[in-house]
Design an enzyme around this catalytic site. Structure first.
Site, mmCIF file in Angstrom:
data_model
loop_
_atom_site.group_PDB
_atom_site.id
_atom_site.type_symbol
_atom_site.label_atom_id
_atom_site.label_comp_id
_atom_site.label_asym_id
_atom_site.label_seq_id
_atom_site.Cartn_x
_atom_site.Cartn_y
_atom_site.Cartn_z
ATOM 1 N N GLU A 1 -5.773 -11.052 -1.186
ATOM 2 C CA GLU A 1 -6.594 -10.787 0.016
ATOM 3 C C GLU A 1 -8.082 -10.713 -0.318
ATOM 4 O OE1 GLU A 1 -5.127 -7.409 2.271
ATOM 5 O OE2 GLU A 1 -3.033 -7.940 1.916
ATOM 6 N N ASP B 1 -11.837 -10.558 -0.554
ATOM 7 C CA ASP B 1 -13.126 -10.704 0.133
ATOM 8 C C ASP B 1 -14.097 -9.763 -0.566
ATOM 9 O OD1 ASP B 1 -12.276 -8.230 1.307
ATOM 10 O OD2 ASP B 1 -11.838 -9.155 3.239
ATOM 11 N N ASN C 1 2.340 -5.267 -3.088
ATOM 12 C CA ASN C 1 0.949 -5.642 -2.802
ATOM 13 C C ASN C 1 0.108 -4.393 -2.544
ATOM 14 O OD1 ASN C 1 -0.904 -7.912 -2.089
ATOM 15 N ND2 ASN C 1 -0.842 -7.061 -0.010
ATOM 16 N N GLU D 1 0.807 -1.234 0.000
ATOM 17 C CA GLU D 1 0.000 0.000 0.000
ATOM 18 C C GLU D 1 0.838 1.281 0.000
ATOM 19 O OE1 GLU D 1 -2.824 -0.412 3.198
ATOM 20 O OE2 GLU D 1 -3.730 -2.183 2.320
ATOM 21 N N HIS E 1 -10.015 -6.358 -2.170
ATOM 22 C CA HIS E 1 -11.068 -6.170 -1.157
ATOM 23 C C HIS E 1 -12.245 -5.500 -1.869
ATOM 24 C CE1 HIS E 1 -8.652 -7.547 2.153
ATOM 25 N NE2 HIS E 1 -7.673 -6.736 1.802
HETATM 26 C C1 XIL Z 1 -5.869 -6.399 8.401
HETATM 27 C C2 XIL Z 1 -6.073 -7.557 9.374
HETATM 28 O O1 XIL Z 1 -6.873 -8.551 8.773
HETATM 29 C C3 XIL Z 1 -6.721 -7.043 10.650
HETATM 30 O O2 XIL Z 1 -6.792 -8.070 11.631
HETATM 31 C C4 XIL Z 1 -5.911 -5.876 11.208
HETATM 32 O O3 XIL Z 1 -6.578 -5.336 12.327
HETATM 33 C C5 XIL Z 1 -5.726 -4.791 10.152
HETATM 34 O O4 XIL Z 1 -5.123 -5.370 9.009
HETATM 35 N N1 XIL Z 1 -4.742 -4.821 3.683
HETATM 36 C C6 XIL Z 1 -3.683 -5.568 4.145
HETATM 37 C C7 XIL Z 1 -3.839 -6.410 5.354
HETATM 38 O O5 XIL Z 1 -2.648 -5.630 3.490
HETATM 39 O O6 XIL Z 1 -2.651 -6.489 6.097
HETATM 40 C C8 XIL Z 1 -4.958 -5.926 6.232
HETATM 41 O O7 XIL Z 1 -5.152 -6.869 7.277
HETATM 42 C C9 XIL Z 1 -6.228 -5.725 5.415
HETATM 43 C C10 XIL Z 1 -6.013 -4.687 4.348
#
Ligand code: XIL
Length: 319
Positions: free
Chosen positions: A239, A241, A173, A132, A209
């Site tokens: 990641e 969802d 990422n 990020e 996401h």
């Molecule tokens: C999230 C975790 O799932 C949570 O438990 C934590 O509180 C915050 O981070 N992008 C990412 C991940 O790269 O590391 C994040 O994970 C979600 C968004």
């Protein structure tokens, strides 16, 4: 046995996997599901390898949580995506507000990466070296590394990680880089930047996401993945969802099944899309409700660890 990972591997992918977290590992029914390698051939630690967990104070390294997740994966015969070395979030205040000059912060960055990557050497299929680094408009996100070192913090991080574990695939990422646009272009420019320094970058992770009903189309995702592959890197969905307003309506679940299938279809269509990870597998442990108020129901298993047949089958059959 048939399952999400079995199908992904049959389609030529390296794995289908899930994120997890240490607090969840005492839930035996949950661990049984996570350990089913027909569904999950790979695990990502959701928090255990972040800077605030690993090096909470300068020079003090704590690997207990990361080791626990690696040990579970090894016991199950699962691959590990190690996540993440350099990120503005979950970064301890000693780094964030330490007021270090350029040379000192470079040495802190290199030391952190060298220590952590060396500790997990040989155990990480991938490392998310940087996470990020971009704003939505494609400019660099202001963070202590960028503000102190400039964009060179990225190639420095990749070069340092490559020295410590030459066999791990090194990834950039980010989210909202899953279809064409300013941020995806900027992520492609990060690949070129790291390459221009002569440092190794092997892949780009699309966090993915997503939101039910406003997910990029399969064609848009395929085109975008190909744009990264054209630069000589591989891609992973890291990641995924797909959240909705809770409680989810039947119509939302039907749309969600289609949205999951679109991302699977895009990854399937590109040989260099090597792997596919959902950000935990059950709504019981999803991060979504705590961050996006009123949203959730984002994963293929519900909060009682029961498969949502419509969503699960859509993923299965899209491979
Ligand atoms: C999230 C975790 O799932 C949570 O438990 C934590 O509180 C915050 O981070 N992008 C990412 C991940 O790269 O590391 C994040 O994970 C979600 C968004």
């Amino acid at each position: 046995a048939d399952g999400l990972n079995t199908r992904a591997v049959a389609a030529g992918k390296e794995y289908f996997g899930s994120a997890t977290d240490n607090g969840e590992l005492t839930d035996t029914a949950y661990v049984t599901g996570l350990s089913n390698t027909a569904d999950f051939g790979q695990i990502t630690p959701g928090n255990a390898m972040k800077w605030d967990t690993i090096e909470p104070s300068r020079g003090t390294f704590s690997y207990t949580k990361g080791d626990a997740i690696v040990a579970l994966a090894q016991k199950n015969g699962q691959k590990v995506r190690c996540h993440t070395l350099v990120w503005y979030s979950q970064l301890p205040s000693w780094v964030k507000t330490g007021g270090f000059d350029n040379a000192t912060l470079i040495s802190i960055l290199k030391n952190h990466i060298t220590e952590e990557v060396t500790h997990f050497k040989g155990q990480c299929l991938h490392w998310d070296v940087a996470n990020e680094a971009l704003n939505e408009d494609g400019t660099y996100r202001s963070n202590v590394f960028y503000d102190t070192i400039g964009p060179a913090y990225l190639p420095i991080a990749f070069a340092t990680a490559a020295l410590a574990d030459p066999d791990a695939k090194l990834y950039y990422n980010d989210y909202n880089i899953e279809s064409a646009g300013a941020k995806s272009t900027a992520a492609q420019n990060i690949v070129k930047l790291v390459q221009s320094y002569g440092a190794k970058i092997d892949g780009v992770g699309m966090q993915a996401h997503f939101i039910v009903g406003s997910t990029p189309s399969q064609a848009a995702q395929t085109t975008n993945i190909n744009a990264f592959v054209a630069l000589g890197v591989e891609v992973a969905i890291t990641e995924l969802d797909i959240r909705t307003t809770t409680p989810a309506t039947a119509a939302a679940v039907t749309q969600q099944a289609k949205d999951y299938a679109a991302t699977v279809g895009a990854c399937k269509a590109v040989a260099k899309c090597v792997g596919f990870t959902i950000w935990d597998y059950t709504d019981k442990y999803s991060w979504i409700p705590s961050v996006f108020s009123g949203q959730g129901a984002a994963l293929p298993w519900d909060a009682d660890l029961v498969k949502k047949a419509e969503v699960y089958d859509a993923i299965l059959n899209a491979w």
